[in-house]
Enzyme design. Structure first.
Site, short mmCIF file in Angstrom:
data_model
loop_
_atom_site.label_atom_id
_atom_site.label_comp_id
_atom_site.label_asym_id
_atom_site.label_seq_id
_atom_site.Cartn_x
_atom_site.Cartn_y
_atom_site.Cartn_z
N ASP A 1 3.18 -26.38 -12.60
CA ASP A 1 2.51 -25.09 -12.51
C ASP A 1 1.09 -25.33 -12.01
OD1 ASP A 1 3.14 -22.21 -14.37
OD2 ASP A 1 1.23 -22.48 -13.33
N LYS B 1 -1.65 -18.35 -12.37
CA LYS B 1 -1.27 -17.18 -13.17
C LYS B 1 -0.88 -17.57 -14.59
CE LYS B 1 -0.88 -14.38 -9.46
NZ LYS B 1 -1.59 -13.14 -9.25
N TYR C 1 8.17 -7.64 -1.94
CA TYR C 1 8.56 -8.44 -3.10
C TYR C 1 10.08 -8.62 -3.14
CZ TYR C 1 9.84 -9.54 -7.88
OH TYR C 1 10.43 -10.10 -8.98
N LEU D 1 5.22 -1.87 -18.11
CA LEU D 1 5.15 -0.72 -19.02
C LEU D 1 4.94 -1.11 -20.48
CD1 LEU D 1 5.38 2.35 -19.32
CD2 LEU D 1 7.85 2.03 -19.68
N1 UFG Z 1 5.41 2.99 -15.69
C1 UFG Z 1 4.65 4.06 -16.14
N2 UFG Z 1 3.34 3.80 -16.46
C2 UFG Z 1 2.76 2.58 -16.36
C3 UFG Z 1 3.56 1.49 -15.93
C4 UFG Z 1 4.89 1.73 -15.60
O1 UFG Z 1 5.12 5.18 -16.22
O2 UFG Z 1 1.57 2.45 -16.65
C5 UFG Z 1 6.82 3.23 -15.37
C6 UFG Z 1 7.18 2.84 -13.97
O3 UFG Z 1 6.93 3.90 -13.09
C7 UFG Z 1 8.65 2.49 -14.11
C8 UFG Z 1 8.77 1.95 -15.54
O4 UFG Z 1 7.60 2.40 -16.21
O5 UFG Z 1 9.42 3.64 -14.02
C9 UFG Z 1 8.81 0.44 -15.60
O6 UFG Z 1 7.73 -0.06 -14.83
P1 UFG Z 1 7.33 -1.61 -14.77
O7 UFG Z 1 6.18 -1.72 -13.84
O8 UFG Z 1 7.19 -2.14 -16.15
O9 UFG Z 1 8.63 -2.27 -14.18
P2 UFG Z 1 9.41 -1.95 -12.80
O10 UFG Z 1 10.71 -1.32 -13.19
O11 UFG Z 1 8.58 -1.27 -11.81
O12 UFG Z 1 9.56 -3.42 -12.25
C10 UFG Z 1 10.39 -4.39 -12.78
C11 UFG Z 1 9.69 -5.74 -12.72
C12 UFG Z 1 9.31 -6.06 -11.31
C13 UFG Z 1 10.55 -5.98 -10.46
C14 UFG Z 1 11.30 -4.71 -10.65
C15 UFG Z 1 12.65 -4.78 -10.03
O13 UFG Z 1 8.57 -5.70 -13.54
O14 UFG Z 1 8.76 -7.35 -11.26
O15 UFG Z 1 11.54 -4.44 -12.02
O16 UFG Z 1 13.16 -3.54 -9.82
F1 UFG Z 1 10.22 -6.02 -9.17
#
Ligand code: UFG
Length: 328
Positions: free
Chosen positions: A31, A35, A140, A189
């Site tokens: 690593d 990060k 990504y 989230l």
């Molecule tokens: N969300 C909110 N508020 C926030 C953050 C997120 O409402 O402050 C919502 C997002 O819109 C989404 C859900 O919560 O609907 C989950 O969001 P995340 O960012 O936690 O996760 P994602 O589903 O966007 O992404 C995850 C992984 C990524 C990957 C993706 C694959 O974290 O690394 O799944 O689809 F690319």
């Protein structure tokens, strides 16, 4: 087995490293700490450096007599990938190509790769099976898919055996809540809601209330990081029989953003401010996995099918480490 864990100081990689050590394997973490956190490496040798430096990687593979490589060292921010696609192609594709070339040169055949549900883009069919069309909508997801294709063609030469594991929403903290999420910046989230409940943030924003889902907020398949790690071990063992493996890893059950917020309220016993804001670009309304293939072929079972247990583990980690790994 001697396993090189690229990105083993990161969130999922550190859980993987710990599991390997506890199951009697000999993990070596590679690593660059750009990060990851050295404090997250507990029971492994640590080599600081870049997996994408050919000579260095060949030396590490030979020096430690590595038999398999697990790769968790990708960049993971969807939004950042849209702003800086070349950086994502460089780290996630070019450097992974170099790592595979180093493995080839050192005669290391087995590779377990962290892929993602993002390879499916905006799928028309839910739940998602491994055969659902691959149609990434951001750099990504595209870079992860490119590596899967590269592994596929390299495996056809007979010089690589690989497993591509497509994670849905990795979350929770493993090993009695000692190994958790500590990203900078944080965009996921569950940690963001927990930071709000802890008073580290003023509010949590719900990105979009008008999705075609029961409560109007996005639905995701949350999968505990320790369950993910166990699937990697099973996949690694399966590479003795098969040259090419692809699995979705999720619980198969979706929770809406609202439900996740309610769950954190319940687990923490705290009230906090929730703002309803506009949609975030590129969020599919629903992403849930059909993970029956991993269950059937690998005998994979999840220990954390309920969201509440997942959130409890994350809450425990964040409250014990309010400044992340920098707390200690
Ligand atoms: N969300 C909110 N508020 C926030 C953050 C997120 O409402 O402050 C919502 C997002 O819109 C989404 C859900 O919560 O609907 C989950 O969001 P995340 O960012 O936690 O996760 P994602 O589903 O966007 O992404 C995850 C992984 C990524 C990957 C993706 C694959 O974290 O690394 O799944 O689809 F690319």
């Amino acid at each position: 087995m001697k396993v090189l864990v690229c990105g083993g100081a990161g969130y999922i990689g550190s859980n993987m490293t710990e599991l390997l050590a506890r199951r009697g394997h000999k993990p070596v973490v590679l690593d660059n700490l750009s990060k990851g956190h050295q404090a997250a490496i507990k029971n492994a040798e640590f080599v600081q450096g870049d997996f994408g430096d050919f000579d260095f990687a060949v030396n590490v593979l030979k020096k430690y007599k590595i038999e398999a490589v697990m790769h968790f060292a990708a960049f993971i921010e969807v939004g950042e990938s849209v702003d800086q696609p070349l950086r994502y192609y460089e780290n996630n594709v070019s450097r992974t190509r170099t790592l595979l070339a180093a493995m080839e040169a050192a005669g290391v055949r087995k590779f377990v790769f962290s892929s993602t549900a993002a390879v499916y883009g905006m799928p028309e069919q839910i739940p998602i099976t491994e055969d659902t069309p691959k149609s990434p909508i951001n750099p990504y997801g595209e870079t992860k898919w490119a590596v899967e294709r590269m592994c596929h063609f390299q495996s056809q030469t007979g010089r690589l055996r690989y497993a591509a594991l497509r994670y849905f929403n990795a979350c929770g903290a493993g090993f009695n809540a000692t190994l958790g999420e500590d990203h900078e910046p944080e965009s996921h989230l569950i940690p963001l809601i927990i930071y709000t409940a802890m008073g580290k943030r003023d509010n949590i924003k719900i990105f979009g209330m008008d999705y075609p889902t029961p409560d109007g907020t996005c639905v995701r398949d949350y999968i505990h990081v320790e369950d993910l790690a166990r699937a990697h071990l099973l996949a690694l063992a399966k590479l003795d029989e098969k040259t090419e493996l692809v699995y979705n890893l999720g619980n198969g059950k979706g929770y809406s953003v609202r439900q996740v917020i309610d769950c954190v309220r319940k687990v923490s016993g705290r009230e906090f401010k929730v703002l309803e804001v506009a949609r975030r670009a590129g969020d599919p309304p629903v992403l849930t996995a059909d993970a029956s293939k991993a269950k059937k072929e690998l005998g994979w079972k999840t220990d954390y099918p309920e969201l509440e247990k997942i959130v409890e583990s994350a809450w425990k980690f964040h409250t014990a480490n309010p400044k992340g790994y920098g707390s200690k």
